[in-house]
Design an enzyme around this catalytic site. Structure first.
Site, short mmCIF file in Angstrom:
data_model
loop_
_atom_site.label_atom_id
_atom_site.label_comp_id
_atom_site.label_asym_id
_atom_site.label_seq_id
_atom_site.Cartn_x
_atom_site.Cartn_y
_atom_site.Cartn_z
N GLY A 32 8.29 47.43 -29.67
CA GLY A 32 7.19 48.39 -29.60
C GLY A 32 7.57 49.76 -30.14
O GLY A 32 8.75 50.09 -30.26
N LYS B 292 17.45 52.00 -21.94
CA LYS B 292 18.05 52.74 -23.03
C LYS B 292 19.43 53.21 -22.56
O LYS B 292 19.57 53.68 -21.41
CB LYS B 292 17.19 53.95 -23.39
CG LYS B 292 15.84 53.56 -23.97
CD LYS B 292 15.98 52.97 -25.36
CE LYS B 292 14.62 52.66 -25.97
NZ LYS B 292 14.75 52.10 -27.32
N ASP C 250 19.42 48.85 -24.81
CA ASP C 250 19.14 49.26 -26.19
C ASP C 250 19.85 50.57 -26.47
O ASP C 250 19.56 51.59 -25.83
CB ASP C 250 17.62 49.41 -26.40
CG ASP C 250 17.25 49.70 -27.85
OD1 ASP C 250 18.16 49.84 -28.70
OD2 ASP C 250 16.03 49.80 -28.13
N LYS D 119 14.14 46.64 -20.19
CA LYS D 119 15.10 47.11 -21.20
C LYS D 119 15.48 48.54 -20.84
O LYS D 119 14.61 49.38 -20.66
CB LYS D 119 14.45 47.04 -22.58
CG LYS D 119 15.26 47.62 -23.71
CD LYS D 119 14.69 47.20 -25.06
CE LYS D 119 14.16 48.37 -25.86
NZ LYS D 119 13.60 47.94 -27.17
N GLU E 211 20.78 45.57 -27.69
CA GLU E 211 20.02 45.90 -28.90
C GLU E 211 20.66 47.06 -29.67
O GLU E 211 20.99 48.09 -29.08
CB GLU E 211 18.58 46.26 -28.46
CG GLU E 211 17.60 46.47 -29.59
CD GLU E 211 16.16 46.60 -29.07
OE1 GLU E 211 15.79 45.93 -28.09
OE2 GLU E 211 15.41 47.39 -29.65
N ASP F 224 17.38 45.88 -34.34
CA ASP F 224 16.07 46.54 -34.40
C ASP F 224 16.02 47.39 -35.67
O ASP F 224 15.51 46.95 -36.71
CB ASP F 224 15.89 47.38 -33.11
CG ASP F 224 14.65 48.26 -33.10
OD1 ASP F 224 13.95 48.33 -34.11
OD2 ASP F 224 14.37 48.90 -32.06
N SER G 129 10.21 48.93 -21.57
CA SER G 129 11.36 49.64 -22.09
C SER G 129 11.45 50.98 -21.36
O SER G 129 10.48 51.75 -21.37
CB SER G 129 11.18 49.83 -23.60
OG SER G 129 12.19 50.67 -24.11
N LYS H 34 9.15 44.39 -35.08
CA LYS H 34 8.03 45.33 -34.97
C LYS H 34 7.29 45.23 -36.29
O LYS H 34 7.87 45.49 -37.34
CB LYS H 34 8.54 46.75 -34.77
CG LYS H 34 9.41 46.94 -33.54
CD LYS H 34 9.77 48.40 -33.32
CE LYS H 34 10.70 48.57 -32.13
NZ LYS H 34 11.13 49.96 -31.93
O1 OSB Z 1 14.29 51.15 -30.05
O2 OSB Z 1 12.65 49.94 -29.49
C1 OSB Z 1 13.15 51.06 -29.67
C2 OSB Z 1 10.68 53.72 -28.50
C3 OSB Z 1 10.96 54.73 -29.37
C4 OSB Z 1 11.96 54.55 -30.30
C5 OSB Z 1 12.67 53.36 -30.37
C6 OSB Z 1 12.37 52.32 -29.50
C7 OSB Z 1 11.38 52.51 -28.53
C8 OSB Z 1 11.06 51.54 -27.51
C9 OSB Z 1 9.63 51.53 -27.03
O3 OSB Z 1 11.89 50.84 -26.97
C10 OSB Z 1 9.11 50.20 -26.62
C11 OSB Z 1 7.65 50.31 -26.27
O4 OSB Z 1 6.80 50.59 -27.17
O5 OSB Z 1 7.33 50.14 -25.10
MG MG Z 2 15.29 49.34 -30.17
#
Ligand code: OSB
Ligand code: MG
Length: 372
Positions: free
Chosen positions: A291, A164, A189, A162, A214, A239, A136, A263
């Site tokens: 995660g 952001k 995401d 992924k 996402e 999520d 991510s 998660k």
């Molecule tokens: O939306 O999944 C999420 C990290 C911080 C807050 C929200 C998210 C995330 C990640 C991290 O996408 C994924 C990872 O642990 O590698």
């Molecule tokens: Mg997410």
């Protein structure tokens, strides 16, 4: 087992690179390492994953510690626990606060595994030696840096990326990455950054062959997500909305999504996560392991969970060195040909690296559970 003592190690570990989402930027991973101990001297470990600011979910690392100390740990006093699956019902009277619950529930699973001489993978019905994983990637300052960061992770072997996104950093970066990596398994995401008014931008993402989009909308917006999914080809994945099996059932009934980022910390622990995984499998929802920028203990549980048969899509489970200069466990988790190796030793299957814990520990609290 009868628990006698719980120790909370409050840690602050710098991330190797700041992680920017639509909520803001994280430079450190602040979390609490939980150690549970029973009357026979066995120990187990869990991580409290709530973030510092209540943006991703309502809990914070501080509020979750308070819930844990004032409301959850007292419920364990004098309890003779036969199996960790009992913890969920023991905590059922406390609403929400899933991350606080998960922290202690997972630690008890670890303790149970060590006592029984079984790995978490074995206890929870996982199979196989390896799980394929993705990465991510936070919002980058510009497109050039984004392409460089993606290229570096792809070169390392991550099998899915992924990105952001947020308003103003969405179609353009997705188009740029897609152009440079035509065959990459790519997804976006939004962390709740959009509303119905952004339909045109979100529909434009349909052109880039994304694995999933996402959480475009707010955390209670099951209806709005259903409205969007009806108009988009891309699979929507929830999520933030998903805190329990009921939320997944609601999303399925309404058609809010076709995928679930699962998660275990966000749904209160392993027991609920297993129920959700089974439901997704039976109801044609693509379930995969998300995660929370976990350190090694939380990561070990994720890897074991992702080895269950329902998980057919690479998780947000990257190597220890993608997050931290040094992890709190030994050996650290490494990427091997796009996969992580599932530990097979007792419990989480990795040892705590106490010198690292000590280096990043801000405070240590001990809670006695002896009933007299
Ligand atoms: O939306 O999944 C999420 C990290 C911080 C807050 C929200 C998210 C995330 C990640 C991290 O996408 C994924 C990872 O642990 O590698
Ligand atoms: Mg997410």
């Amino acid at each position: 087992m009868r628990l006698t003592k719980v120790t909370l190690y409050q840690l602050e570990m710098p991330l190797v690179t700041p992680f920017r989402t639509s909520y803001g930027v994280m430079e450190n991973k602040n979390f609490t390492l939980i150690e549970v101990e029973d009357s026979l001297g066995y120990k187990g470990y869990g991580e409290l994953e709530a973030f510092t600011v209540p943006d991703y979910t309502e809990e914070t690392e501080e509020t979750a510690r308070i819930i844990l100390l004032r409301h959850l740990l007292p419920l364990l006093k004098g309890q003779e626990i036969q199996h960790p699956c009992e913890i969920r019902s023991l905590f059922a009277g406390i609403r929400g606060n899933e991350m606080a619950k998960s922290a202690i529930e997972t630690a008890i699973w670890d303790l149970y595994g060590r006592q029984e001489g079984k790995s978490i993978q074995n206890l929870i019905g996982g199979v196989g030696e390896q799980v394929p994983v993705g990465v991510s990637i936070g919002i980058q300052p510009d497109l050039e840096q984004l392409i460089q960061v993606v290229a570096a992770y792809v070169a390392e072997g991550y099998t899915r990326v992924k990105l952001k996104i947020q308003p103003g950093f969405d179609v353009e970066p997705i188009a740029a990455v897609r152009k440079h990596f035509p065959d990459l398994r790519l997804m976006a995401d939004a962390n709740s950054a959009y509303t119905r008014l952004d339909l045109a931008v979100l529909k434009a993402l349909d052109l880039y062959n994304l694995e999933m989009l996402e959480q475009p909308f707010g955390v209670r917006d099951f209806v709005d997500h259903a409205w969007l999914q009806r108009q988009m080809v891309t699979r929507i994945c929830l999520d933030e909305n998903i805190r329990c099996l009921g939320d997944v059932q609601l999303a399925k009934e309404l058609g809010s999504c076709r995928g679930i980022n699962l998660k275990l910390s966000r749904v209160g622990g392993i027991q609920e996560a297993i129920d959700i995984a089974e439901y997704c499998q039976q109801n044609d929802l693509l379930v995969w392991c998300g995660g929370m920028l976990e350190a090694g203990v939380g990561r070990a549980f994720n890897i074991a969970l992702a080895s269950r048969a329902e998980f057919k899509f690479p998780g947000d489970i990257s190597a220890s060195n993608r997050y931290f200069k040094e992890d709190i466990i030994q050996p650290e988790f490494q990427l091997t040909a796009g996969t992580m190796t599932v530990p097979t030793a007792d419990g989480i299957g990795v040892a705590i690296n106490w010198s690292v814990v000590e280096r990043y520990c801000l405070e240590k609290t001990t809670y006695e559970l002896r009933s007299q």
